[in-house]
Design a protein around this motif. Structure first.
Motif, PDB file in Angstrom:
ATOM      1  N   VAL A 305       0.837  -1.203   0.000  1.00  0.00           N
ATOM      2  CA  VAL A 305       0.000   0.000   0.000  1.00  0.00           C
ATOM      3  C   VAL A 305       0.873   1.254   0.000  1.00  0.00           C
ATOM      4  O   VAL A 305       0.646   2.195  -0.769  1.00  0.00           O
ATOM      5  CB  VAL A 305      -0.947   0.003   1.223  1.00  0.00           C
ATOM      6  CG1 VAL A 305      -1.653   1.356   1.344  1.00  0.00           C
ATOM      7  CG2 VAL A 305      -1.965  -1.119   1.106  1.00  0.00           C
ATOM      8  N   ASP A 308       2.642   1.735  -3.379  1.00  0.00           N
ATOM      9  CA  ASP A 308       1.776   2.097  -4.512  1.00  0.00           C
ATOM     10  C   ASP A 308       0.998   3.390  -4.300  1.00  0.00           C
ATOM     11  O   ASP A 308       0.269   3.820  -5.195  1.00  0.00           O
ATOM     12  CB  ASP A 308       0.781   0.952  -4.783  1.00  0.00           C
ATOM     13  CG  ASP A 308       1.494  -0.355  -5.148  1.00  0.00           C
ATOM     14  OD1 ASP A 308       2.645  -0.281  -5.611  1.00  0.00           O
ATOM     15  OD2 ASP A 308       0.890  -1.429  -4.951  1.00  0.00           O
ATOM     16  N   SER A 309       1.128   4.020  -3.120  1.00  0.00           N
ATOM     17  CA  SER A 309       0.381   5.245  -2.827  1.00  0.00           C
ATOM     18  C   SER A 309       1.244   6.477  -3.067  1.00  0.00           C
ATOM     19  O   SER A 309       2.445   6.468  -2.805  1.00  0.00           O
ATOM     20  CB  SER A 309      -0.116   5.241  -1.376  1.00  0.00           C
ATOM     21  OG  SER A 309      -0.942   4.128  -1.127  1.00  0.00           O
ATOM     22  N   GLU A 310       0.604   7.540  -3.554  1.00  0.00           N
ATOM     23  CA  GLU A 310       1.316   8.802  -3.738  1.00  0.00           C
ATOM     24  C   GLU A 310       1.494   9.514  -2.403  1.00  0.00           C
ATOM     25  O   GLU A 310       2.451  10.268  -2.212  1.00  0.00           O
ATOM     26  CB  GLU A 310       0.552   9.693  -4.714  1.00  0.00           C
ATOM     27  CG  GLU A 310       0.515   9.136  -6.133  1.00  0.00           C
ATOM     28  CD  GLU A 310      -0.171  10.084  -7.098  1.00  0.00           C
ATOM     29  OE1 GLU A 310      -0.556  11.199  -6.660  1.00  0.00           O
ATOM     30  OE2 GLU A 310      -0.308   9.730  -8.275  1.00  0.00           O
ATOM     31  N   GLU A 311       0.560   9.297  -1.476  1.00  0.00           N
ATOM     32  CA  GLU A 311       0.646   9.879  -0.145  1.00  0.00           C
ATOM     33  C   GLU A 311       0.671   8.765   0.898  1.00  0.00           C
ATOM     34  O   GLU A 311       0.236   7.642   0.640  1.00  0.00           O
ATOM     35  CB  GLU A 311      -0.559  10.796   0.117  1.00  0.00           C
ATOM     36  CG  GLU A 311      -0.649  11.978  -0.833  1.00  0.00           C
ATOM     37  CD  GLU A 311      -1.848  12.842  -0.526  1.00  0.00           C
ATOM     38  OE1 GLU A 311      -2.713  12.403   0.274  1.00  0.00           O
ATOM     39  OE2 GLU A 311      -1.936  13.956  -1.075  1.00  0.00           O
ATOM     40  N   PRO A 313      -0.561   6.497   3.703  1.00  0.00           N
ATOM     41  CA  PRO A 313      -1.938   6.120   4.050  1.00  0.00           C
ATOM     42  C   PRO A 313      -2.246   6.408   5.510  1.00  0.00           C
ATOM     43  O   PRO A 313      -1.369   6.389   6.367  1.00  0.00           O
ATOM     44  CB  PRO A 313      -1.955   4.611   3.777  1.00  0.00           C
ATOM     45  CG  PRO A 313      -0.536   4.180   4.005  1.00  0.00           C
ATOM     46  CD  PRO A 313       0.312   5.323   3.537  1.00  0.00           C
ATOM     47  N   ILE A 317      -7.782   4.276   6.074  1.00  0.00           N
ATOM     48  CA  ILE A 317      -7.673   3.790   4.694  1.00  0.00           C
ATOM     49  C   ILE A 317      -6.970   2.435   4.667  1.00  0.00           C
ATOM     50  O   ILE A 317      -7.379   1.509   3.958  1.00  0.00           O
ATOM     51  CB  ILE A 317      -6.902   4.812   3.831  1.00  0.00           C
ATOM     52  CG1 ILE A 317      -7.737   6.084   3.649  1.00  0.00           C
ATOM     53  CG2 ILE A 317      -6.523   4.209   2.478  1.00  0.00           C
ATOM     54  CD1 ILE A 317      -7.001   7.209   2.958  1.00  0.00           C
TER      55      ILE A 317
END
Length: 373
Positions: A305, A308-311, A313, A317
């Motif tokens: 997670v 693959d996240s730009e911000e 988490p 979430i």
């Protein structure tokens, strides 16, 4: 012209096990002070009394485990009145598994894994120590893993108060801690501390000359003559001292020799010396190695997670994603987050004005975590 090349079935390793961190060398140097302090704490047991409890503090790779193993070996060769029991809390973290290991040392086999109550195991151990007048010295190595599970107080309480139910039973505890920032007094309840009251034994990091001598002895025992020059050993020593962890030096030697063998050379050259090993890498492998299969799956999802996240988490979430993949309850989710935080694998940051919501970040690269997993 003679070529200095290895044939297909040749190796530079005389004994690769010499470079494992749990190898106990025939000659163990630079820890005489700590061995003397530890021997003093155990000395009452040699006369049938209760030994002093002790806490061994020091960074990983500073000789805590080897010191215990050396002393336990001497006890086994000297007397039958003292029963040394070594337990690695990375593997044994529950009352049942810890007392099962003590049971095994006494009776030569583990208790049944099913159909037997903890109380029966406990009683058999207590009766044996009481009736035989054998004194048990239990080393809880990597005891910080019991802290991560919030089981430290329960296990210490049961061990240290064994004598109350079984008159004549004598048992002492050696707790080895690899996180020197841990304040043991804040982790142990007052009721446990009143019985524990440990002797504190500190293991400082090895200096340059000490590291070189230790690695040099391992090279002489573990590699064939001429496989590694003094200059190459100096280079590895410097990197080990910089890392502050003897395990780094052992890992570098193994990888460097493997690199030389891959190139079919009979001697490790400077260009073979591995640059990919760091103390941080070893700490990550150690931490992940101490997780259960379910906890590893949880960490894998978390790492994916974050990767693959730009911000970063939030906990909310992250829970939605984890619950979809692993069908996990909210309480269990937070319990595992807190454990990973206490093991310094992740960080959780409170968000102002967001109540209990936390921002989750990794203390290691997500790719490195997934690679180790």
């Amino acid at each position: 012209m003679k070529r200095n090349l290895l044939m297909g079935d040749q190796t530079l390793f005389r004994d690769p096990d010499i470079f494992e961190i749990d190898h106990v060398p025939e000659q163990f140097n630079f820890r005489d002070t700590q061995l003397s302090e530890l021997a003093y704490a155990i000395r009452p047991a040699m006369a049938g009394g209760r030994p002093f409890n002790s806490v061994l503090r020091g960074l990983p790779g500073t000789g805590k485990t080897t010191s215990v193993r050396v002393l336990f070996s001497e006890i086994e060769q000297t007397t039958k009145r003292v029963l040394p029991v070594y337990i690695n809390c990375k593997n044994d973290r529950t009352r049942v598994s810890i007392f099962g290991s003590i049971f095994n040392r006494i009776f030569g086999h583990y208790p049944p894994t099913t159909g037997i109550a903890f109380r029966k195991i406990y009683n058999e151990i207590g009766n044996y120590l009481s009736e035989s007048r054998t004194v048990a010295v239990v080393c809880l190595d990597d005891v910080n893993y019991l802290m991560y599970e919030n089981r430290l107080n329960d296990i210490l309480y049961v061990l240290l108060r064994l004598y109350e139910e079984f008159p004549g039973a004598r048992l002492g505890v050696i707790a080895a801690v690899s996180n020197i920032e841990v304040d043991f007094m804040t982790k142990v309840d007052s009721a446990v501390w009143s019985v524990f009251r440990p002797v504190d034994i500190y293991f400082p990091a090895y200096g340059y000359e000490e590291v070189r001598e230790i690695l040099s002895r391992r090279v002489r025992c573990g590699l064939y003559p001429g496989a590694m020059s003094g200059e190459v050993l100096d280079l590895i020593t410097q990197r080990t001292v910089t890392a502050g962890d003897l395990r780094v030096g052992l890992a570098i030697i193994k990888e460097s020799v493997a690199n030389a063998e891959k190139a079919a050379r009979k001697e490790v050259l400077a260009e073979d010396v591995s640059t990919s090993v760091s103390a941080k890498d070893i700490r990550l492998r150690d931490a992940i190695g101490g997780l259960s299969p379910e906890e590893k799956k949880f960490l894998a999802v978390l790492a994916e997670v974050v990767r693959d996240s730009e911000e970063l988490p939030t906990s909310g979430i992250l829970y939605e994603i984890v619950n979809k993949r692993l069908s996990m309850g909210y309480a269990n989710f937070h319990k595992r987050l807190r454990k990973l935080e206490s093991m310094e694998i992740i960080s959780m940051k409170s968000l102002q004005g967001r109540g209990q919501t936390r921002e989750i970040s990794l203390r290691y690269e997500a790719g490195e975590i997934l690679k180790v997993l």
